[in-house]
Design a protein around this motif. Sequence first.
Motif, PDB file in Angstrom:
ATOM      1  N   ALA A 207     -69.536  31.665 -71.782  1.00 37.46           N
ATOM      2  CA  ALA A 207     -70.950  33.009 -71.792  1.00 37.46           C
ATOM      3  C   ALA A 207     -70.761  33.608 -72.700  1.00 37.46           C
ATOM      4  N   GLY A 208     -70.066  32.939 -74.275  1.00 36.01           N
ATOM      5  CA  GLY A 208     -70.255  33.506 -75.821  1.00 36.01           C
ATOM      6  C   GLY A 208     -69.435  34.436 -76.395  1.00 36.01           C
ATOM      7  N   LEU A 209     -68.712  34.297 -75.534  1.00 32.39           N
ATOM      8  CA  LEU A 209     -67.538  35.882 -75.493  1.00 32.39           C
ATOM      9  C   LEU A 209     -67.026  35.240 -76.695  1.00 32.39           C
ATOM     10  N   GLY A 210     -65.832  36.081 -77.888  1.00 35.75           N
ATOM     11  CA  GLY A 210     -65.326  35.473 -78.526  1.00 35.75           C
ATOM     12  C   GLY A 210     -63.904  35.354 -78.705  1.00 35.75           C
ATOM     13  N   ALA A 211     -63.063  34.050 -79.428  1.00 33.69           N
ATOM     14  CA  ALA A 211     -61.760  33.931 -78.585  1.00 33.69           C
ATOM     15  C   ALA A 211     -60.812  34.805 -78.903  1.00 33.69           C
ATOM     16  N   ALA A 212     -60.965  36.273 -79.884  1.00 32.41           N
ATOM     17  CA  ALA A 212     -59.578  36.846 -79.403  1.00 32.41           C
ATOM     18  C   ALA A 212     -60.004  37.707 -78.311  1.00 32.41           C
ATOM     19  N   ALA A 213     -61.567  38.079 -78.011  1.00 36.12           N
ATOM     20  CA  ALA A 213     -61.389  38.591 -76.761  1.00 36.12           C
ATOM     21  C   ALA A 213     -60.888  38.025 -75.783  1.00 36.12           C
TER      22      ALA A 213
ATOM     23  N   ASP B  54     -42.133  29.107 -52.729  1.00 36.48           N
ATOM     24  CA  ASP B  54     -42.698  30.259 -52.176  1.00 36.48           C
ATOM     25  C   ASP B  54     -43.895  31.076 -52.660  1.00 36.48           C
ATOM     26  N   ALA B  55     -43.898  31.471 -54.102  1.00 35.40           N
ATOM     27  CA  ALA B  55     -45.122  32.283 -54.531  1.00 35.40           C
ATOM     28  C   ALA B  55     -46.402  31.041 -55.287  1.00 35.40           C
ATOM     29  N   TRP B  56     -47.068  31.318 -53.868  1.00 34.63           N
ATOM     30  CA  TRP B  56     -48.248  30.830 -53.558  1.00 34.63           C
ATOM     31  C   TRP B  56     -49.366  30.859 -55.231  1.00 34.63           C
ATOM     32  N   GLU B  57     -49.562  32.874 -55.153  1.00 30.89           N
ATOM     33  CA  GLU B  57     -50.218  33.331 -55.649  1.00 30.89           C
ATOM     34  C   GLU B  57     -49.538  33.071 -57.679  1.00 30.89           C
ATOM     35  N   LEU B  58     -48.926  33.069 -57.726  1.00 25.78           N
ATOM     36  CA  LEU B  58     -47.765  32.595 -58.835  1.00 25.78           C
ATOM     37  C   LEU B  58     -48.322  31.088 -59.679  1.00 25.78           C
ATOM     38  N   PHE B  59     -49.038  30.100 -58.497  1.00 24.45           N
ATOM     39  CA  PHE B  59     -49.618  29.272 -58.685  1.00 24.45           C
ATOM     40  C   PHE B  59     -50.942  29.218 -58.951  1.00 24.45           C
ATOM     41  N   VAL B  60     -51.475  30.629 -58.085  1.00 23.80           N
ATOM     42  CA  VAL B  60     -53.196  30.215 -57.889  1.00 23.80           C
ATOM     43  C   VAL B  60     -53.485  30.876 -58.982  1.00 23.80           C
ATOM     44  N   GLY B  61     -53.071  32.333 -59.232  1.00 24.59           N
ATOM     45  CA  GLY B  61     -53.749  33.429 -60.030  1.00 24.59           C
ATOM     46  C   GLY B  61     -53.406  33.211 -61.698  1.00 24.59           C
ATOM     47  N   PRO B  62     -52.848  32.418 -62.463  1.00 29.71           N
ATOM     48  CA  PRO B  62     -53.006  32.199 -63.764  1.00 29.71           C
ATOM     49  C   PRO B  62     -54.041  30.629 -63.516  1.00 29.71           C
ATOM     50  N   ILE B  63     -54.435  30.070 -62.646  1.00 25.28           N
ATOM     51  CA  ILE B  63     -55.129  28.776 -62.819  1.00 25.28           C
ATOM     52  C   ILE B  63     -56.199  29.664 -62.892  1.00 25.28           C
ATOM     53  N   MET B  64     -57.246  30.875 -61.769  1.00 26.16           N
ATOM     54  CA  MET B  64     -57.898  31.536 -61.706  1.00 26.16           C
ATOM     55  C   MET B  64     -58.052  32.468 -62.831  1.00 26.16           C
ATOM     56  N   VAL B  65     -57.302  32.649 -63.843  1.00 20.26           N
ATOM     57  CA  VAL B  65     -57.484  33.253 -64.866  1.00 20.26           C
ATOM     58  C   VAL B  65     -58.112  32.511 -65.804  1.00 20.26           C
ATOM     59  N   LEU B  66     -57.225  31.232 -66.443  1.00 21.70           N
ATOM     60  CA  LEU B  66     -58.083  30.146 -67.535  1.00 21.70           C
ATOM     61  C   LEU B  66     -59.815  29.931 -66.978  1.00 21.70           C
ATOM     62  N   VAL B  67     -59.578  29.863 -65.579  1.00 20.17           N
ATOM     63  CA  VAL B  67     -60.834  29.505 -65.397  1.00 20.17           C
ATOM     64  C   VAL B  67     -61.713  30.789 -65.554  1.00 20.17           C
ATOM     65  N   LEU B  68     -61.375  31.986 -65.371  1.00 17.95           N
ATOM     66  CA  LEU B  68     -62.136  33.386 -65.825  1.00 17.95           C
ATOM     67  C   LEU B  68     -62.504  32.940 -67.217  1.00 17.95           C
ATOM     68  N   GLY B  69     -61.051  32.866 -67.861  1.00 24.53           N
ATOM     69  CA  GLY B  69     -61.095  32.324 -70.213  1.00 24.53           C
ATOM     70  C   GLY B  69     -62.666  31.474 -69.964  1.00 24.53           C
ATOM     71  N   TRP B  70     -61.842  30.042 -70.057  1.00 31.51           N
ATOM     72  CA  TRP B  70     -63.168  29.206 -69.343  1.00 31.51           C
ATOM     73  C   TRP B  70     -64.959  29.798 -69.588  1.00 31.51           C
ATOM     74  N   LEU B  71     -64.932  30.463 -68.364  1.00 36.20           N
ATOM     75  CA  LEU B  71     -66.478  30.778 -68.364  1.00 36.20           C
ATOM     76  C   LEU B  71     -66.645  32.008 -68.989  1.00 36.20           C
ATOM     77  N   LEU B  72     -65.657  32.541 -69.877  1.00 34.19           N
ATOM     78  CA  LEU B  72     -66.599  34.144 -70.904  1.00 34.19           C
ATOM     79  C   LEU B  72     -66.446  32.737 -71.739  1.00 34.19           C
ATOM     80  N   ILE B  73     -65.374  32.053 -72.478  1.00 32.21           N
ATOM     81  CA  ILE B  73     -65.898  31.490 -73.450  1.00 32.21           C
ATOM     82  C   ILE B  73     -67.188  30.407 -73.725  1.00 32.21           C
TER      83      ILE B  73
END
Length: 70
Positions: free
Chosen positions: A39-45, A18-37
């Motif tokens: 782009a050269g941002l450090g792993a801790a950040a 019933d909660a599509w945002e709990l499915f899509v949200g973490p996927i979007m956060v992971l894609v953002l992390g992948w893009l930041l990695i």
Amino acid sequence: MKYVGQFYRFLYDFLVGDAWELFVGPIMVLVLGWLLIGAGLGAAAVGVVLFVGVLAVAAWHLTLALRGSA
């Protein structure tokens, strides 16, 4: 072919439910992390960004649930 459709419906209900945002949200956060990695941002950040992003998704869903929209 009937079994494929039944499996798809089960998988959708199991993952999304019933909660599509709990499915899509973490996927979007992971894609953002992948893009930041990429782009050269450090792993801790990136780890901090992932943590804050998942907390933000959870807070957003909790706010929607308390208002009765979810």
